[in-house]
Design a protein around this motif. Structure first.
Motif, PDB file in Angstrom:
ATOM      1  N   ALA A 199     -24.112 -26.953 -74.064  1.00  0.00           N
ATOM      2  CA  ALA A 199     -23.072 -27.966 -74.209  1.00  0.00           C
ATOM      3  C   ALA A 199     -22.214 -27.614 -75.417  1.00  0.00           C
ATOM      4  CB  ALA A 199     -23.707 -29.351 -74.396  1.00  0.00           C
ATOM      5  N   ASP A 200     -21.187 -28.426 -75.648  1.00  0.00           N
ATOM      6  CA  ASP A 200     -20.399 -28.296 -76.870  1.00  0.00           C
ATOM      7  C   ASP A 200     -21.163 -29.016 -77.975  1.00  0.00           C
ATOM      8  OD1 ASP A 200     -18.536 -29.052 -78.990  1.00  0.00           O
ATOM      9  OD2 ASP A 200     -16.956 -28.306 -77.686  1.00  0.00           O
ATOM     10  N   PRO A 201     -21.663 -28.320 -79.007  1.00  0.00           N
ATOM     11  CA  PRO A 201     -22.511 -28.981 -80.012  1.00  0.00           C
ATOM     12  C   PRO A 201     -21.769 -30.045 -80.813  1.00  0.00           C
ATOM     13  CG  PRO A 201     -22.026 -26.715 -80.660  1.00  0.00           C
ATOM     14  CD  PRO A 201     -21.553 -26.867 -79.252  1.00  0.00           C
ATOM     15  N   VAL A 202     -20.474 -29.851 -81.080  1.00  0.00           N
ATOM     16  CA  VAL A 202     -19.711 -30.866 -81.807  1.00  0.00           C
ATOM     17  C   VAL A 202     -19.612 -32.136 -80.980  1.00  0.00           C
ATOM     18  CG1 VAL A 202     -17.450 -31.454 -82.773  1.00  0.00           C
ATOM     19  CG2 VAL A 202     -18.400 -29.172 -83.124  1.00  0.00           C
ATOM     20  N   GLN A 203     -19.309 -31.992 -79.701  1.00  0.00           N
ATOM     21  CA  GLN A 203     -19.182 -33.166 -78.844  1.00  0.00           C
ATOM     22  C   GLN A 203     -20.525 -33.839 -78.608  1.00  0.00           C
ATOM     23  OE1 GLN A 203     -16.981 -31.895 -75.367  1.00  0.00           O
ATOM     24  NE2 GLN A 203     -15.063 -31.775 -76.501  1.00  0.00           N
ATOM     25  N   PHE A 204     -21.599 -33.054 -78.553  1.00  0.00           N
ATOM     26  CA  PHE A 204     -22.935 -33.652 -78.455  1.00  0.00           C
ATOM     27  C   PHE A 204     -23.218 -34.526 -79.675  1.00  0.00           C
ATOM     28  CE2 PHE A 204     -27.496 -33.202 -79.614  1.00  0.00           C
ATOM     29  CZ  PHE A 204     -28.041 -33.956 -78.572  1.00  0.00           C
ATOM     30  N   ARG A 205     -22.884 -34.019 -80.874  1.00  0.00           N
ATOM     31  CA  ARG A 205     -23.098 -34.821 -82.075  1.00  0.00           C
ATOM     32  C   ARG A 205     -22.175 -36.034 -82.095  1.00  0.00           C
ATOM     33  NH1 ARG A 205     -23.840 -29.562 -84.384  1.00  0.00           N
ATOM     34  NH2 ARG A 205     -21.672 -29.500 -85.101  1.00  0.00           N
ATOM     35  N   GLN A 206     -20.964 -35.920 -81.536  1.00  0.00           N
ATOM     36  CA  GLN A 206     -20.084 -37.082 -81.440  1.00  0.00           C
ATOM     37  C   GLN A 206     -20.738 -38.190 -80.626  1.00  0.00           C
ATOM     38  OE1 GLN A 206     -16.257 -34.660 -80.447  1.00  0.00           O
ATOM     39  NE2 GLN A 206     -15.597 -36.776 -80.837  1.00  0.00           N
ATOM     40  N   VAL A 207     -21.300 -37.828 -79.493  1.00  0.00           N
ATOM     41  CA  VAL A 207     -21.959 -38.829 -78.641  1.00  0.00           C
ATOM     42  C   VAL A 207     -23.100 -39.504 -79.397  1.00  0.00           C
ATOM     43  CG1 VAL A 207     -23.339 -39.157 -76.548  1.00  0.00           C
ATOM     44  CG2 VAL A 207     -21.291 -37.726 -76.473  1.00  0.00           C
ATOM     45  N   LEU A 208     -23.969 -38.688 -80.004  1.00  0.00           N
ATOM     46  CA  LEU A 208     -25.099 -39.255 -80.738  1.00  0.00           C
ATOM     47  C   LEU A 208     -24.645 -40.146 -81.881  1.00  0.00           C
ATOM     48  CD1 LEU A 208     -27.864 -36.515 -81.147  1.00  0.00           C
ATOM     49  CD2 LEU A 208     -27.923 -38.586 -79.760  1.00  0.00           C
ATOM     50  N   LEU A 209     -23.646 -39.684 -82.653  1.00  0.00           N
ATOM     51  CA  LEU A 209     -23.194 -40.464 -83.808  1.00  0.00           C
ATOM     52  C   LEU A 209     -22.599 -41.792 -83.368  1.00  0.00           C
ATOM     53  CD1 LEU A 209     -22.822 -40.609 -86.861  1.00  0.00           C
ATOM     54  CD2 LEU A 209     -20.625 -39.455 -86.592  1.00  0.00           C
ATOM     55  N   ASN A 210     -21.802 -41.791 -82.319  1.00  0.00           N
ATOM     56  CA  ASN A 210     -21.227 -43.040 -81.830  1.00  0.00           C
ATOM     57  C   ASN A 210     -22.304 -44.021 -81.386  1.00  0.00           C
ATOM     58  OD1 ASN A 210     -18.276 -43.140 -81.923  1.00  0.00           O
ATOM     59  ND2 ASN A 210     -18.323 -41.316 -80.639  1.00  0.00           N
TER      60      ASN A 210
END
Length: 247
Positions: free
Chosen positions: A138-149
């Motif tokens: 996956a895109d690691p930045v976007q994965f962290r965006q999902v988790l952070l939100n």
């Protein structure tokens, strides 16, 4: 995620806000996305920079602690920059940079951004990740965006909770060809009236909410071939679930 008050004779205030912002067109949604996504890393930068100054003001200066705080400033700054690129890519419908990475490592990189709000609101964040350090593609930045939100939503949902310990549980498991993630809180839960609009862009039940977090999460996960949904917690709160294909 916080529960809403329902006014039968009045328009939902969160829906009214969405309609006002929506009248600005795509630019309004893009601006709200940027403001929403960089708010948490910017808060972490300010907090840790202030902590570093306090350590340096000690007599004698506490250099190790100052260095640690400044390392968190650098990490949060890098995250904010990466998120800005990601939001621009989402707005342009550009494909993300999909790579293989270890889920546990991505989670650990994210947790320092949550340290301050967790401590401020006396919330215990627990992690229960799938064993064996499984990979994601996956895109690691976007994965962290999902988790952070989703984690910030859980933290905000707990701010008015009293009479019981405040807890958030981040868990994951391998389920066939996908990784299944869950973020559970024991707050007040989500009012049924909110369910219709919960994932709409610019809709928020919170007075200072941007109304973008869940919409961004769903957009990211749809682009990755994943899913996002929620359910009531037991006996309190809410659980948000999402899936991503495993390599």
């Amino acid at each position: 995620m916080a529960s809403m008050h329902y006014f039968p004779q009045q328009q939902d205030p969160g829906l009214a806000q969405a309609q006002r912002m929506g009248s600005m067109g795509g630019m309004g949604e893009f601006a709200a996305s940027v403001a929403h996504e960089v708010r948490q890393p910017l808060a972490a930068i300010a907090l840790n920079a202030d902590a570093a100054l306090r350590w340096l003001d000690h007599d004698p200066p506490r250099l190790d602690e100052a260095r640690a705080a400044l390392a968190l400033v650098a990490s949060a700054g890098s995250h904010a920059s990466a998120v800005l690129r990601s939001v621009h890519g989402l707005a342009c419908h550009a494909p993300g940079s999909h790579v293989q990475f270890v889920t546990d490592d991505a989670v650990q990189e994210l947790l320092p951004l949550l340290r301050a709000p967790l401590q401020r609101h006396a919330i215990d964040l627990q992690t229960r990740l799938a064993p064996g350090r499984p990979l994601l593609h996956a895109d690691p930045v976007q994965f962290r965006q999902v988790l952070l939100n989703l984690l910030m939503n859980a933290i905000e949902a707990l701010q008015g909770t009293s009479g019981r310990p405040r807890t958030v549980l981040l868990s994951s498991r391998l389920d066939g060809g996908v990784q299944h993630f869950s973020i559970a809180d024991n707050g007040a839960g989500i009012a049924p009236q909110a369910a219709e609009y919960l994932y709409h862009a610019l809709y928020s039940s919170k007075p200072d909410g941007m109304g973008m977090g869940l919409a961004i999460c769903r957009r990211i996960l749809d682009a990755h071939g994943g899913r996002l949904w929620h359910a009531p917690g037991a006996p309190h709160g809410s659980v948000f679930h999402f899936t991503l294909p495993a390599p």
